[in-house]
Design a protein around this motif. Structure first.
Motif, mmCIF file in Angstrom:
data_model
loop_
_atom_site.group_PDB
_atom_site.id
_atom_site.type_symbol
_atom_site.label_atom_id
_atom_site.label_comp_id
_atom_site.label_asym_id
_atom_site.label_seq_id
_atom_site.Cartn_x
_atom_site.Cartn_y
_atom_site.Cartn_z
ATOM 1 N N PHE A 179 0.771 -1.271 -0.007
ATOM 2 C CA PHE A 179 -0.065 -0.038 0.172
ATOM 3 C C PHE A 179 0.704 1.164 -0.025
ATOM 4 C CE2 PHE A 179 -4.578 -0.970 1.247
ATOM 5 C CZ PHE A 179 -4.573 -2.188 0.674
ATOM 6 N N GLY A 180 2.086 1.117 -0.312
ATOM 7 C CA GLY A 180 2.920 2.276 -0.558
ATOM 8 C C GLY A 180 3.745 2.752 0.644
ATOM 9 N N GLY A 181 3.615 2.073 1.672
ATOM 10 C CA GLY A 181 4.281 2.347 2.795
ATOM 11 C C GLY A 181 5.191 1.354 3.564
ATOM 12 N N ASP A 182 5.733 1.920 4.573
ATOM 13 C CA ASP A 182 6.587 1.101 5.372
ATOM 14 C C ASP A 182 5.793 0.383 6.507
ATOM 15 O OD1 ASP A 182 9.234 1.444 4.140
ATOM 16 O OD2 ASP A 182 9.109 3.278 5.123
ATOM 17 N N PRO A 183 5.903 -0.792 6.941
ATOM 18 C CA PRO A 183 4.949 -1.204 8.310
ATOM 19 C C PRO A 183 4.763 0.051 9.100
ATOM 20 C CG PRO A 183 6.833 -2.944 7.563
ATOM 21 C CD PRO A 183 7.052 -1.638 6.819
ATOM 22 N N LEU A 184 3.643 0.016 9.412
ATOM 23 C CA LEU A 184 3.127 1.037 10.397
ATOM 24 C C LEU A 184 3.070 2.487 9.979
ATOM 25 C CD1 LEU A 184 4.782 -0.419 13.835
ATOM 26 C CD2 LEU A 184 2.684 -0.913 12.767
ATOM 27 N N ASN A 185 3.429 2.891 8.947
ATOM 28 C CA ASN A 185 3.317 4.075 8.243
ATOM 29 C C ASN A 185 2.051 4.203 7.771
ATOM 30 O OD1 ASN A 185 3.606 6.598 7.232
ATOM 31 N ND2 ASN A 185 5.857 6.313 7.007
ATOM 32 N N GLU A 186 0.924 4.397 8.381
ATOM 33 C CA GLU A 186 -0.387 4.350 7.744
ATOM 34 C C GLU A 186 -0.380 5.538 6.765
ATOM 35 O OE1 GLU A 186 -5.046 4.507 9.431
ATOM 36 O OE2 GLU A 186 -3.428 3.762 10.871
ATOM 37 N N ALA A 187 -0.008 6.820 6.976
ATOM 38 C CA ALA A 187 -0.256 8.139 6.376
ATOM 39 C C ALA A 187 0.344 7.675 4.697
ATOM 40 C CB ALA A 187 0.781 9.126 6.937
ATOM 41 N N LEU A 188 1.527 6.882 4.712
ATOM 42 C CA LEU A 188 1.747 6.792 3.375
ATOM 43 C C LEU A 188 0.715 5.707 2.793
ATOM 44 C CD1 LEU A 188 5.844 6.183 3.639
ATOM 45 C CD2 LEU A 188 4.376 8.046 2.844
ATOM 46 N N MET A 189 0.011 4.902 3.472
ATOM 47 C CA MET A 189 -0.957 4.043 2.829
ATOM 48 C C MET A 189 -2.148 4.873 2.510
ATOM 49 S SD MET A 189 -0.415 0.808 5.380
ATOM 50 C CE MET A 189 1.232 0.162 5.743
ATOM 51 N N ASP A 190 -2.557 5.762 3.397
ATOM 52 C CA ASP A 190 -3.442 6.641 3.085
ATOM 53 C C ASP A 190 -3.161 7.611 1.734
ATOM 54 O OD1 ASP A 190 -5.067 5.798 5.011
ATOM 55 O OD2 ASP A 190 -4.466 7.488 6.404
ATOM 56 N N ASP A 191 -1.896 7.923 1.630
ATOM 57 C CA ASP A 191 -1.660 8.746 0.383
ATOM 58 C C ASP A 191 -1.814 7.738 -0.829
ATOM 59 O OD1 ASP A 191 -1.040 10.880 1.909
ATOM 60 O OD2 ASP A 191 1.181 10.524 2.095
ATOM 61 N N ALA A 192 -1.315 6.484 -0.782
ATOM 62 C CA ALA A 192 -1.342 5.518 -1.926
ATOM 63 C C ALA A 192 -2.890 5.146 -2.305
ATOM 64 C CB ALA A 192 -0.689 4.388 -1.583
ATOM 65 N N LEU A 193 -3.774 5.127 -1.288
ATOM 66 C CA LEU A 193 -5.134 4.792 -1.481
ATOM 67 C C LEU A 193 -5.742 6.198 -2.250
ATOM 68 C CD1 LEU A 193 -6.197 2.973 1.622
ATOM 69 C CD2 LEU A 193 -6.208 2.181 -0.531
ATOM 70 N N SER A 194 -5.397 7.154 -1.786
ATOM 71 C CA SER A 194 -5.732 8.554 -2.420
ATOM 72 C C SER A 194 -5.428 8.585 -3.831
ATOM 73 C CB SER A 194 -5.334 9.894 -1.717
ATOM 74 O OG SER A 194 -5.785 9.882 -0.487
ATOM 75 N N LEU A 195 -4.344 7.816 -4.449
ATOM 76 C CA LEU A 195 -3.865 8.090 -5.793
ATOM 77 C C LEU A 195 -4.682 7.339 -6.642
ATOM 78 C CD1 LEU A 195 0.046 7.975 -5.454
ATOM 79 C CD2 LEU A 195 -1.264 9.921 -6.008
ATOM 80 N N LEU A 196 -5.255 6.164 -6.145
ATOM 81 C CA LEU A 196 -6.130 5.352 -7.254
ATOM 82 C C LEU A 196 -7.286 6.056 -7.822
ATOM 83 C CD1 LEU A 196 -6.608 2.195 -4.548
ATOM 84 C CD2 LEU A 196 -4.920 2.426 -6.588
ATOM 85 N N ALA A 197 -7.679 7.154 -7.001
ATOM 86 C CA ALA A 197 -8.797 7.458 -7.788
ATOM 87 C C ALA A 197 -8.588 8.390 -9.262
ATOM 88 C CB ALA A 197 -9.453 8.651 -6.736
ATOM 89 N N ASP A 198 -7.281 8.731 -9.123
ATOM 90 C CA ASP A 198 -6.720 9.510 -10.365
ATOM 91 C C ASP A 198 -6.063 8.781 -11.174
ATOM 92 O OD1 ASP A 198 -7.906 12.091 -9.253
ATOM 93 O OD2 ASP A 198 -6.572 12.246 -7.964
ATOM 94 N N HIS A 199 -5.415 7.514 -10.982
ATOM 95 C CA HIS A 199 -4.442 6.855 -11.753
ATOM 96 C C HIS A 199 -4.772 5.537 -12.004
ATOM 97 C CE1 HIS A 199 -1.427 9.831 -11.224
ATOM 98 N NE2 HIS A 199 -1.805 10.257 -10.004
#
Length: 273
Positions: A179-199
């Protein structure tokens, strides 16, 4: 470890196959191809995509790629060729990539990508820009021309924003690990999920995602863009499969992540689907 019984056809887009102890700097568990195949069977994984592990900087991946392709023959494993490049990424966004670079002999060339693409032993490519460097524009152009899936290791040193700036919208499928993140880095995972709408060509794999809420959000909000990845052999494939089976999501969402989505992005994973 007991075999899982779950009734799904599982295809795994994210495993590592280390050819030998001396050639590859191994992170996590090291297992033989036979043991990886056995662990896949225990987890009910029918086929998996496998890439070489990291080699020391400056060594390149030609030997490791050839070894993984050789070891995948007559096994339910699809080889992905790992690529490296001269452009170094920065921890702090802006600018991401050094503007002036000079490729060296161990860096991947556009010709290398063309050869890998037309060698039926390989089914895709793997990038780890934070460790291996980002390939040149010529190499990325060739990846776009080929159109095979590219598994991309992200994280704090190559966050989803960097992936969007350098790799997305080129036309080839990008599977962003964990999900685009390191383990326990939920902020990066949220950023990756947000990208799905535009890509439209971006997908996320589930390896090393420990947060149930993040996994459930991905499967519920983007059921066609989440692909199962175990991260084996760093963890046993059973762990990754159980992480999905215990989520509070519809069975169809699980079936998409386990079967339909991986087979659509990497057709060789389940050719008789």
């Amino acid at each position: 470890m007991l075999e899982l019984e779950h009734g799904f056809r599982v295809a795994d887009v994210h495993t590592r196959l280390d050819p030998d102890e001396e050639a590859v700097a191994v992170r996590g568990r090291q297992v033989s191809p036979e043991r990886l195949e056995r662990e896949m069977h225990q987890a009910g994984v029918e086929r998996a995509a496998a890439s070489p592990g990291r080699t020391p900087r400056g060594e390149g991946y030609l030997r490791a790629n050839n070894a993984v392709a050789r070891l995948s023959v007559d096994r339910p494993i699809l080889a992905f060729a790992r690529l490296g490049g001269p452009r170094r990424v920065h921890r702090i966004v802006g600018p991401l990539i050094n503007p002036v670079v000079r490729p060296k002999s161990h860096h991947t060339t556009a010709g290398d990508v063309e050869q890998y693409a037309y060698d039926d032993r390989y089914h895709g490519f793997t990038l780890d820009p934070a460790h291996d460097g980002l390939p040149t524009e010529a190499v990325l152009d060739e990846l776009a021309s080929v159109g095979d899936p590219v598994l991309v290791h992200g994280g704090e040193q190559f966050p989803p924003e960097a992936v969007a700036d350098t790799l997305l919208d080129r036309g080839f499928p990008v599977v962003l690990t964990s999900f685009g993140g390191d383990p326990l880095n939920e902020a990066l995972m949220d950023d990756a999920l947000s990208l799905l709408a535009d890509h439209d060509h971006l997908y996320l794999d589930t390896a090393y995602v420990p947060d149930r809420d993040v996994l459930e959000r991905g499967l519920l909000e983007h059921p066609d863009r989440i692909l199962f990845g175990s991260g084996a052999p760093s963890v046993h494939p059973n762990v990754g499969v159980m992480a999905i089976l215990t989520l509070d999501v519809p069975e169809d969402a699980m079936r998409r992540a386990f079967t339909k989505n991986p087979a659509r992005v990497v057709p060789g994973l389940l050719p008789d689907l």
